[in-house]
Design an enzyme around this catalytic site. Structure first.
Site, short mmCIF file in Angstrom:
data_model
loop_
_atom_site.label_atom_id
_atom_site.label_comp_id
_atom_site.label_asym_id
_atom_site.label_seq_id
_atom_site.Cartn_x
_atom_site.Cartn_y
_atom_site.Cartn_z
N HIS A 1 3.85 -1.07 6.71
CA HIS A 1 3.00 -2.19 6.28
C HIS A 1 3.23 -3.47 7.05
CE1 HIS A 1 0.92 -0.67 2.66
NE2 HIS A 1 1.97 0.12 2.52
N LYS B 1 -4.41 -15.42 -1.48
CA LYS B 1 -3.44 -14.42 -1.02
C LYS B 1 -2.07 -15.04 -1.13
CE LYS B 1 -5.81 -14.40 2.91
NZ LYS B 1 -5.95 -12.99 3.23
N ARG B 2 -1.01 -14.25 -0.96
CA ARG B 2 0.33 -14.83 -0.97
C ARG B 2 0.40 -15.97 0.05
NH1 ARG B 2 4.48 -12.27 -4.15
NH2 ARG B 2 5.87 -13.69 -3.03
N LYS C 1 -0.15 -16.29 7.27
CA LYS C 1 -1.50 -16.30 6.72
C LYS C 1 -2.17 -17.67 6.91
CE LYS C 1 -0.49 -12.76 3.17
NZ LYS C 1 -1.57 -11.74 3.17
N THR D 1 -6.52 -6.56 2.37
CA THR D 1 -7.50 -5.87 1.53
C THR D 1 -8.36 -6.91 0.82
OG1 THR D 1 -5.82 -5.70 -0.19
CG2 THR D 1 -6.23 -3.73 1.14
N LYS E 1 -12.48 -6.91 -0.21
CA LYS E 1 -13.06 -7.22 -1.52
C LYS E 1 -14.11 -8.31 -1.38
CE LYS E 1 -8.42 -6.66 -3.42
NZ LYS E 1 -7.22 -7.46 -3.77
C1 LIG Z 1 -6.20 -7.89 -3.01
C2 LIG Z 1 -5.06 -8.68 -3.53
C3 LIG Z 1 -4.05 -9.09 -2.66
C4 LIG Z 1 -4.08 -8.84 -1.17
O1 LIG Z 1 -4.76 -9.92 -0.56
P1 LIG Z 1 -4.70 -10.13 1.03
O2 LIG Z 1 -5.71 -11.20 1.26
O3 LIG Z 1 -5.09 -8.85 1.67
O4 LIG Z 1 -3.32 -10.56 1.37
C5 LIG Z 1 -3.01 -9.82 -3.18
N1 LIG Z 1 -2.94 -10.13 -4.49
C6 LIG Z 1 -3.91 -9.75 -5.36
C7 LIG Z 1 -3.79 -10.14 -6.78
C8 LIG Z 1 -5.00 -9.01 -4.90
O5 LIG Z 1 -5.94 -8.63 -5.78
#
Ligand SMILES: *Cc1c(COP(=O)(O)O)cnc(C)c1O
Length: 790
Positions: free
Chosen positions: A348, A527-528, A533, A635, A639
Site C-alpha cells: 500500500h 482524507k487523512r 496529500k 479511493t 467515490k
Molecule cells: C474513502 C475513505 C478514505 C480514503 O480516502 P483517500 O482520499 O483515498 O485517502 C479515508 N477515510 C474514510 C472515512 C473514507 O471513507
C-alpha cells in the site's frame, strides 16, 4: 420479506430482547430492535452460504487486515436486503424518524483511512459476488480517536463505539485459541518446540456481511484478547485488589486500541503483539476449518487463499511455516512452498518511512521461533539467488515488505502507476528475481454504500433513467452517456446535486454555525492529513484566492466553499499544525465582509465513514492533489468522481486511471509527473526558486509569516513556513502555480453551468470501472484462483 414481517420482527425484539413496549421505546431501542430484526434476515442466507461452500468443497478466501473501517452497518444491510422502503414505512406508522434511528448507530471506526476502508468495501463485494470468504481482524475496544477542535487545534478523545450494544456480532466463546509470546525454543534437529513464556486467549466475534440482493453472506471474524486466567484469587484474598486484576488488564490491552497511525511504524512491542495475535489466531482457525474437511495439509493451497492487507499480518509467513514444519512435521522446504502457494500480499505504500521494519532484538524476544525461521527463509532465498544481494534482514532489522514478498506467490499494487513504481523502486531487485510475482489490482469502492445509499437523489434518477441493474454491475452506468444530450436529464442531474448541497449547507450551519451559499462551488478535500496529500497547498491556494478577491472584489469571481475534513496522527506535529492553520484561515476569511459572499472555509471535525457519506454527494470539485508518486491509489477520488464531482488532481495513484476513463477534458490536471518530481527534488533550492518565481505564492506565504491568521502570534506557523522554504520534500512550492492556474480554469468552467453539468454526468457515467466488484474479480482470477458460487 414484507413490511408486516419486518414490523413483526422488530416488535418481537423490542419486547423480548430489549424489554420495551413501543410506547416507551427510545430511538436507541428502535435502532437495536431493527438491527436485530434485520440480522435475523441475514442468518438464513449466511447459513446457506456456509453449507454451499462445504457442500461444494470450495476454496475459501481469507482476508487478513489489521483494519476494517466499516462505519455504520444498519442502512447498508437494509439496502442490500431490499428493505429500505419497508423500513421507512414501518417507522412512519410509529411516528418515529427513520433517519434518527439510522443516525443512532455508532460508526465503527476500526481503521485509520483508505487501507481499512478498502477492506470494508472488499467485504461487501466478496459477499455480493458469492465468493466464499472470511475477513479476519481485531475487535478493538476503541477505534480511531474522536477529533475535536479547541481554539483551532486538534484534540483527540477516546472513541467508544462498543459502549452501546453492538447489535451485529455473535460472540463465539467456543472459537478461542491460546496465543503465546516470548519464552524458549527447544531445538530437535531441524524442527523445534516453542514454549511461550506468556499467553493470551483470542476469542472470536462474528459479524455476518450480507451482499447485494441478500443472496450470500460471509463472515467478518474479529478477535478480542482475554487472559488465560481471569483473575488472581490468591492475591485478591490477600487484599491486593489492583494487583489481582493486573493479568486481565494486561491481556486485554492487546485488543484495546487501534494505532492511530497507518504511515509510520510505532516501534512498540504492543503493536507487534497485536499483529501476531490476530494473525496467529486466524491461521489456527483456518487450519482447524481445513482439517475438519481434509486430511492432507499439503493440499492446503487448493482450498485456502490468504490475502495479507499490507505487511501488518506479514508474520503469517513464518507462522504458517512453523505450524506446517514444527507442529506437523512437513519438511521445511515443502512447508515454505505450501505457505507461499497460499499467501499473497498487497502493498500500500512506497514511502520508506511507512514500510514496516522490526528490530531482530524485539522480534527475537517476542517471537523467538519465528526469528529463527525468518533467518532460515532469508538464508535459503539468498542461497537460491547467490548473485543477488537482497536480504530480508538488514541493519539488524527484519523488513516486513521483503518478508511478505518472499513468502507470497503474488504481490499486488493498488493502481497501475503504483504497481509500476513498485517494480522500479522498492521491489526492483525482487521483481528481477521473480518477474511474474507482481500484479496490479486497481482499488475500487462499493457502489452500494458509495452511491446507492449515500446519494439517494442521484440513485433514484439513475434508476429512472437506466433501471437499477447498475448496482450490481456498475459499468452499466455508461448507459447514462447518451442522456448527457437530454436537457431534461441534465436538469434533473443538476437538481439532485443542488439538493444534496442545500442539505449539506444546512448541516454545516447547524453543526459549525457557518452560513455557506449552496450555489457556490463546493470544493472538497477529505482524507487523512498528511504532507504528501498536501492540504497545505490547498490552504495556500485559499489564502492566495482570498487576497486576489480582496484586491479586486468585483472581478466576477466564482463563489467557493472550501471544505476540509481529516484527522492527523496524534504524534504528527506538522500535520496538526496544518489543521490549526486551516482553522485559523477559516476564522479570518469567514468573517471578512469583503469576501464573505465569495469565499468560505469550513473544516468539518471528526472525519469518518458517516461524514464521508454526507460530504461526497454534495461535492462539485474533488481535491486529489498529492505529490506525484506518493499516493498509492486513493479511493476517495473514486467515490467523489462516481458522485459526479470533477477532479482537480495530479498524475498520481488511481487519478491517472480516473482521468483515462472519464476523459482528459473532464478532469482538471496539474503538476509534475512522478519522474519530474524526483528530478525536481534533486535541484538545490527548488523551493526558494519556486517561491521567487511566483509572486502569488510568495504573498500567501508572507501573510502567514506576518501573523495575519494568528494575530499576536506570528511565530505560530514558523515550522510550516520554514519547511516549505528550505526543504519542501513534497514540492508544494514547485507545483503551486500550476495548481493555482488549474483552479482558475475550474472557476471559469463552473460559471458555464451547462458545461459543468455535462462534465459531471460524464464523470458518473464513466466511473463504473471503479467498483470494488471489479477489483475483487481481479483478485479472484489473478491471485486466489477461486470462483463465484451462483
Ligand atoms: C474513502 C475513505 C478514505 C480514503 O480516502 P483517500 O482520499 O483515498 O485517502 C479515508 N477515510 C474514510 C472515512 C473514507 O471513507
Amino acid at each position: 420479506m414484507t413490511k408486516a414481517g419486518l414490523r413483526q420482527g422488530m416488535l418481537h425484539h423490542l419486547k423480548y430482547s430489549l424489554g420495551k413496549d413501543p410506547a416507551h421505546a427510545q430511538v436507541r431501542d428502535w435502532r437495536v430492535a431493527l438491527s436485530l430484526a434485520v440480522r435475523d434476515r441475514i442468518v438464513d442466507p449466511w447459513f446457506a452460504a456456509t453449507r454451499a461452500t462445504y457442500g461444494g468443497r470450495h476454496k475459501r478466501v481469507y482476508y487478513l487486515s489489521m483494519e476494517f473501517l466499516i462505519g455504520r452497518l444498519l442502512e447498508d444491510a437494509i439496502v442490500n436486503l431490499g428493505l429500505l422502503d419497508e423500513a421507512e414505512e414501518v417507522f412512519r406508522e410509529y411516528d418515529v424518524s427513520f433517519g434518527d434511528v439510522l443516525a443512532n448507530e455508532p460508526d465503527a471506526a476500526l481503521g485509520n483511512g483508505g487501507l481499512g476502508r478498502l477492506a470494508a468495501c472488499f467485504l461487501d463485494s466478496l459477499s455480493t459476488l458469492a465468493c466464499p470468504a472470511y475477513g479476519y481482524g481485531i475487535r478493538y475496544e476503541h477505534g480511531l480517536f474522536r477529533q475535536r477542535f479547541v481554539d483551532g487545534r486538534q484534540v483527540e478523545e477516546p472513541e467508544t463505539w462498543l459502549s452501546d450494544t453492538h447489535a451485529w456480532e455473535f460472540q463465539r466463546p467456543e472459537a478461542a485459541f491460546e496465543i503465546g509470546f516470548g519464552g524458549e525454543v527447544a531445538e530437535t534437529g531441524s524442527r523445534a518446540l516453542w514454549q511461550p513464556g506468556e499467553s493470551v486467549i483470542a476469542e472470536a466475534h462474528d459479524t455476518p456481511i450480507i451482499g447485494w440482493r441478500g443472496n450470500w453472506a460471509n463472515t467478518l471474524r474479529l478477535w478480542s484478547a482475554r487472559p488465560t486466567r481471569l483473575f488472581d484469587l490468591e492475591r485478591f484474598n490477600r487484599g491486593e485488589f489492583a494487583a489481582a486484576a493486573e493479568p486481565e488488564a494486561l491481556a486485554r490491552t492487546i485488543s484495546r486500541v487501534l494505532y492511530p497511525d497507518d504511515t509510520t511504524e510505532q516501534g512498540k512491542a504492543l503493536r507487534l503483539k497485536q499483529e501476531y495475535f490476530f494473525t496467529a489466531a486466524s491461521l489456527r482457525d483456518i487450519l482447524r476449518r481445513f482439517r475438519s474437511e481434509y486430511d492432507d495439509l499439503r493440499k492446503l493451497p487448493l482450498k485456502v487463499a490468504i490475502q495479507l492487507n499490507d505487511t501488518h499480518p506479514a508474520i503469517a509467513g513464518p507462522e504458517l511455516v512453523r505450524l506446517l514444519h514444527d507442529e506437523n512435521g512437513i519438511d521445511f522446504d515443502d512447508a515454505v512452498a505450501i505457505a507461499r502457494a497460499c499467501l499473497s500480499y498487497t502493498n500500500h505504500t512506497l514511502m520508506p518511512e511507512a514500510l514496516e521494519r522490526w528490530s531482530e532484538a524485539l522480534l527475537g524476544s517476542l517471537l523467538p521461533r519465528h526469528m529463527k525461521l525468518i533467518e532460515r527463509i532469508d538464508d535459503t532465498h539468498a542461497r537460491q539467488h547467490p548473485d543477488r544481494k537482497m536480504r530480508i534482514r538488514e541493519d539488524g532489522d527484519v523488513r516486513m515488505g521483503e518478508l511478505s514478498f518472499v513468502m507470497a506467490h503474488k504481490v499486488n499494487g493498488v493502481s497501475a502507476l503504483h504497481t509500476d513504481l513498485m517494480r522500479q523502486t522498492v521491489f526492483a531487485e525482487l521483481n528481477r528475481l521473480h518477474p511474474d510475482r507482481i500484479v496490479n489490482e486497481t482499488n475500487g469502492v462499493t457502489p452500494r454504500r458509495w452511491l446507492l445509499s449515500c446519494n439517494p437523489r442521484l440513485s433514484a434518477l439513475i434508476d429512472r433513467t437506466i433501471g437499477n441493474d447498475w448496482v450490481g454491475d456498475l459499468e452499466r452506468l455508461s448507459e447514462l452517456e447518451p442522456h448527457v444530450e437530454d436537457s431534461g436529464f441534465r436538469a434533473d442531474f443538476a437538481a439532485a446535486k443542488a439538493e444534496n448541497k442545500a442539505e449539506l449547507a444546512r448541516f454545516i450551519l447547524e453543526t459549525e454555525n457557518i452560513a455557506v451559499d449552496p450555489e457556490a462551488m463546493f470544493d472538497i478535500q477529505i482524507k487523512r492529513i498528511h504532507e504528501y496529500k498536501r492540504q497545505h497547498m490547498n490552504i495556500l491556494e485559499t489564502i492566495a484566492l482570498w487576497q486576489a478577491i480582496r484586491d479586486n472584489p468585483d472581478a466576477g469571481w466564482t463563489p467557493r466553499v472550501k471544505i476540509f475534513a481529516g484527522k492527523a496522527a496524534p504524534g504528527y506535529v506538522l500535520a496538526k499544525k496544518i489543521i490549526h492553520l486551516i482553522n485559523d484561515v477559516a476564522r479570518l476569511v469567514n468573517s471578512d465582509p469583503v469576501t464573505s459572499s465569495l469565499l468560505k472555509v469550513v473544516f468539518m471535525p471528526n472525519y469518518n465513514v458517516t461524514l464521508a457519506e454526507r460530504l461526497i454527494p454534495a461535492a462539485d470539485l474533488s481535491e486529489q492533489i498529492s505529490t506525484a508518486g506518493k499516493e498509492a491509489s486513493g479511493t476517495g477520488n473514486m467515490k467523489l468522481a462516481l458522485n459526479g464531482a470533477l477532479t482537480i488532481g495530479t498524475r498520481d495513484g488511481a487519478n491517472v486511471e480516473i482521468r483515462e476513463r472519464v476523459g482528459a477534458e473532464n478532469f482538471f490536471l496539474f503538476g509534475m509527473t512522478a519522474p519530474e518530481a524526483v528530478a525536481r527534488r534533486a535541484v538545490p533550492d527548488h523551493a526558494t526558486r519556486a517561491i521567487e518565481a511566483s509572486p502569488v505564492l510568495a504573498r500567501a506565504i508572507a501573510a502567514i509569516e506576518a501573523g495575519v491568521f494568528s494575530p499576536g502570534d506570528p511565530e505560530r506557523y514558523r515550522d510550516v513556513v520554514e519547511n516549505l522554504r528550505w526543504s519542501d520534500y513534497f514540492l508544494v512550492c514547485s507545483d503551486f502555480d500550476s495548481y493555482y492556474a488549474s483552479q482558475r480554469e475550474a472557476d471559469a468552467v463552473f460559471m458555464d453551468r451547462d458545461r459543468w453539468i455535462r462534465m459531471s454526468v460524464r464523470n458518473t457515467a464513466r466511473s463504473g470501472w471503479f467498483s470494488s466488484d471489479r477489483t475483487i474479480r481481479g483478485y479472484m482470477n489473478d491471485i486466489w484462483g477461486v470462483q463465484s458460487i451462483v
